[in-house]
Design a protein around this motif. Structure first.
Motif, short mmCIF file in Angstrom:
data_model
loop_
_atom_site.label_atom_id
_atom_site.label_comp_id
_atom_site.label_asym_id
_atom_site.label_seq_id
_atom_site.Cartn_x
_atom_site.Cartn_y
_atom_site.Cartn_z
N ASP A 13 -16.04 -196.09 -20.33
CA ASP A 13 -16.01 -196.44 -19.10
C ASP A 13 -14.75 -197.27 -18.71
N ASN A 38 -22.02 -186.14 -21.99
CA ASN A 38 -22.13 -187.66 -21.81
C ASN A 38 -21.12 -188.51 -21.17
N GLY A 126 -30.94 -195.80 -25.78
CA GLY A 126 -30.31 -195.97 -24.15
C GLY A 126 -29.36 -194.69 -24.34
N THR A 127 -29.53 -193.72 -24.82
CA THR A 127 -28.75 -192.36 -24.61
C THR A 127 -28.70 -192.00 -23.42
N THR A 128 -27.77 -190.98 -23.19
CA THR A 128 -27.61 -190.44 -21.90
C THR A 128 -28.71 -189.27 -21.69
N GLN A 224 -16.11 -191.62 -24.58
CA GLN A 224 -16.61 -192.83 -24.85
C GLN A 224 -15.50 -193.72 -25.65
N VAL A 238 -24.59 -196.11 -30.77
CA VAL A 238 -23.31 -195.71 -30.72
C VAL A 238 -23.48 -194.12 -30.33
N THR A 239 -22.44 -193.56 -29.93
CA THR A 239 -22.70 -192.21 -29.94
C THR A 239 -22.71 -191.51 -31.22
N VAL A 273 -23.03 -199.66 -21.18
CA VAL A 273 -24.22 -198.76 -20.80
C VAL A 273 -25.32 -198.75 -21.90
N ARG A 303 -26.66 -195.24 -14.13
CA ARG A 303 -27.43 -196.73 -14.57
C ARG A 303 -26.32 -197.69 -14.26
P1 IMP Z 1 -25.30 -190.66 -26.28
O1 IMP Z 1 -23.78 -190.20 -26.46
O2 IMP Z 1 -25.92 -189.78 -25.03
O3 IMP Z 1 -25.91 -190.13 -27.56
O4 IMP Z 1 -25.72 -192.19 -25.98
C1 IMP Z 1 -25.33 -193.12 -27.12
C2 IMP Z 1 -24.86 -194.25 -26.42
O5 IMP Z 1 -23.36 -193.90 -26.10
C3 IMP Z 1 -25.50 -194.80 -25.29
O6 IMP Z 1 -25.55 -196.30 -25.49
C4 IMP Z 1 -24.78 -194.51 -24.04
O7 IMP Z 1 -25.05 -195.29 -23.20
C5 IMP Z 1 -23.25 -194.50 -24.56
N1 IMP Z 1 -22.61 -193.43 -24.16
C6 IMP Z 1 -22.37 -192.30 -24.12
N2 IMP Z 1 -21.49 -191.79 -23.28
C7 IMP Z 1 -20.92 -192.95 -22.61
C8 IMP Z 1 -19.98 -192.95 -21.63
O8 IMP Z 1 -19.29 -191.88 -21.27
N3 IMP Z 1 -19.59 -194.04 -21.30
C9 IMP Z 1 -20.31 -195.21 -21.76
N4 IMP Z 1 -21.34 -195.06 -22.67
C10 IMP Z 1 -21.54 -193.85 -23.13
#
Ligand code: IMP
Length: 424
Positions: A13, A38, A126-128, A224, A238-239, A273, A303
Motif C-alpha cells: 500500500d 489481493n 490476517g490474509t485477504t 504487495q 507474508v504473502t 495490514v 481493513r
Molecule cells: P494474502 O496475500 O491474502 O495471502 O495475505 C498475506 C498477507 O499479505 C496478509 O498480511 C495481508 O494483509 C497482506 N497483503 C496481501 N496483499 C496486500 C496488499 O495489496 N497490501 C497490503 N498487504 C497485503
C-alpha cells in the motif's frame, strides 16, 4: 535498456499504482508479475478514482498494452468484473493480455484460505482470504490449473476431478465443510469464464521478449511488497509470492540483463495490514492521525491499516534485496501537521544494537526502534510542484532518508492526484 521495475519496499500500500500510472505515459507495456486480486491499486485521474485489483494500472493509458504475467494468480470472475467496470466507464480494455502460464484461483482455494484462517484463530496470518496462498501452494505442489487449461475442456476437467477429490476430503474431513461440486465449477469456468478470457490468453513470455528486442519500453509492476515477500519478508506473515525484484524476472520471463531501473516505492511513514511484527507501530494519537490523514483503510478489504514511523532499517534492506536505483517517497503531505517526525535508524533488541534487520524473527519481534527526530514543516505541501518550493524541514527529512537508505529519493508524492508530485 528499456525495462523498469516498480515495487513496494515496505508492507504494501505504498502507492505503487500512482507511480505506475505516471510512468505509463512513456511506456509501451505495463506488466503485473505476481500476486493476484489481493492487491488494490487506486489511481485518481481528473478527480475520478479507479480501484484495480488484477489489471495493471497502465490500462488507463490507451498507448499501453497491459499484461498479466505468468507469475500472477488469476481469479477469472474478478478479472471479468474488472474489465466490465472499466469498459462501463469508457476505458478500452481490448489490449489486455493474460499469460497462459498464470495459475487460476479456484473456489476451493478461497474456501481453504477462509477455513484455515479461522482454524488458526489468534495465530491467523490476517490474509485477504482471496485464496492466494492455497493457489500458490497448488502451483508449487504441481496440482494447479492454469489459464491455458481454459482452452482445453477435457484437460481442465481431468485436472479438476483429480484435485477436487483431495480438496473435498480436506474440506469435509478436516474442516467439516460441504464438498464442492466439480460439475458446478466446470460449468462456471468453462461455460462462463473461458469464452470471455480466451481472446486475452497469450504467450506473454514471447510477447514481452519480442517487445524488449524491438526496443519497446516496459514497466514491470509489483503488487504487495518486499517485507511481504515469501522469502525475504517477515515469514510467516507474508504473502505467497515474490514481490521483490527477483519475482519480476521469474514472473514475466524477461532476462535480468534487460532491467535498467528498479524504483522502490516507500510511504513517508509506514503501514501494515494483517498480522506480523512492526517495530515502529504507533498506538497513540499520532497513529490515529496517520490513519485519518492518510485514509489508511484497505482498498480491497476495507481493513484499518496499522500505522507507524518510517523505518530506515527496513528500507536499507529493501534497497539491497531489490538493487534499487531510485526511491519514490509517497504521501509526504500526510505528515504536514506533525510538530515532530521520527525515523527509525536502528533497533535495540535484547540489549544489542542492530543496524540491519535481525535475521532471527524472534529477535525482530522484540526490536525497539532507535529514533532520529526531525522538526515538522507544519504547512500544506499539496500544491508544491518544485523542489525549491519545499520547506527546508521537508527537504531535510527527504535528504536524511536518501542518506539512510543509500539510494536517492528522486520523487516525492504530495497528494493522491496524478500531478501531485515533486521531482527531487
Ligand atoms: P494474502 O496475500 O491474502 O495471502 O495475505 C498475506 C498477507 O499479505 C496478509 O498480511 C495481508 O494483509 C497482506 N497483503 C496481501 N496483499 C496486500 C496488499 O495489496 N497490501 C497490503 N498487504 C497485503
Amino acid at each position: 535498456m528499456p525495462v523498469t521495475i516498480v515495487l513496494g519496499t515496505q508492507w504494501g500500500d505504498e502507492g505503487k499504482g500512482k507511480l505506475t500510472d505516471l510512468l505509463a505515459a512513456d511506456m509501451d507495456f505495463v506488466v503485473r508479475y505476481q500476486g493476484g486480486h489481493n492487491a488494490g491499486h487506486t489511481i485518481v485521474v481528473d478527480g475520478e478514482s479507479f480501484a484495480l485489483q488484477l489489471i495493471p494500472s497502465g490500462v488507463l493509458n490507451p498507448a499501453v498494452t497491459p499484461v498479466i504475467g505468468n507469475g500472477v494468480v488469476v481469479e477469472p470472475q474478478v478479472l471479468i468484473e474488472e474489465i466490465d467496470q472499466l469498459e462501463a466507464r469508457g476505458v478500452d480494455t481490448s489490449r489486455l493480455k493474460v499469460s497462459g502460464q498464470a495459475h487460476l484461483i479456484m473456489p476451493y482455494h478461497v474456501e481453504i484460505d477462509r477455513v484455515t484462517e479461522r482454524y488458526l484463530g489468534k495465530n491467523s496470518l490476517g490474509t485477504t482470504k482471496r485464496g492466494i496462498g492455497p493457489a500458490y501452494s497448488d502451483k508449487a505442489t504441481r496440482v494447479g490449473l492454469r489459464v491455458q487449461d481454459l482452452l482445453d475442456p477435457k484437460i481442465f476437467r481431468e485436472k479438476l476431478d483429480v484435485v477436487l477429490k483431495e480438496k473435498n476430503l480436506i474440506l469435509a474431513k478436516v474442516y467439516n465443510r460441504l464438498p464442492l461440486s466439480a460439475d458446478e465449477i466446470a460449468k462456471k469456468y468453462l461455460g462462463e469464464y473461458a469464452p470471455r478470457i480466451e481472446p486475452l490468453i497469450s504467450d506473454t513470455v514471447a510477447l514481452l521478449n519480442d517487445a524488449v528486442d524491438s526496443g519497446k519500453r516496459l514497466l514491470l509492476e509489483g503488487a504487495q511488497a518486499t517485507f511481504l515477500d515469501l522469502d525475504h519478508g517477515t515469514y510467516p506473515f507474508v504473502t505467497s509470492s515474490n514481490p521483490t525484484a527477483g519475482g519480476a524476472i521469474t514472473g514475466t520471463g524477461i532476462g535480468l540483463r534487460n532491467i535498467s531501473k528498479i524504483i522502490g516505492v516507500a510511504k513517508a511513514y509506514l503501514t501494515r495490514v494483517g498480522s506480523g511484527p512492526f517495530p515502529t507501530e504507533l498506538f497513540d494519537e499520532y497513529g490515529t492521525m496517520l490513519v485519518d490523514r492518510g485514509h489508511e483503510y484497505g482498498t480491497n478489504t476495507g481493513r484499518r491499516r496499522r500505522t507507524g514511523w518510517f523505518d530506515a532499517v527496513l528500507l536499507r534492506q529493501a534497497a539491497r534485496i531489490n538493487s534499487l536505483t531510485d526511491v519514490f517517497l509517497t504521501k509526504l503531505d500526510v505528515l504536514d501537521p506533525f510538530e515532530v517526525v521520527k525515523v527509525a535508524v536502528g533497533y535495540q533488541c535484547d540489549g544489542e544494537r542492530y543496524d540491519s534487520v535481525p535475521y532471527h524473527q524472534s529477535v525482530f519481534h522484540k526490536a525497539v526502534p532507535i529514533y532520529k527526530e526531525f522538526p515538522g514543516w507544519q504547512c500544506d505541501l499539496s500544491d508544491v510542484r518544485k523542489r525549491s518550493d519545499l520547506p527546508k524541514q521537508a527537504l531535510e527529512y527527504i535528504e536524511f532518508l536518501s542518506e539512510q537508505i543509500g539510494v536517492p529519493v528522486t520523487m516525492v508524492g504530495v497528494g493522491p492526484s496524478r500531478n501531485q508530485y515533486v521531482e527531487i
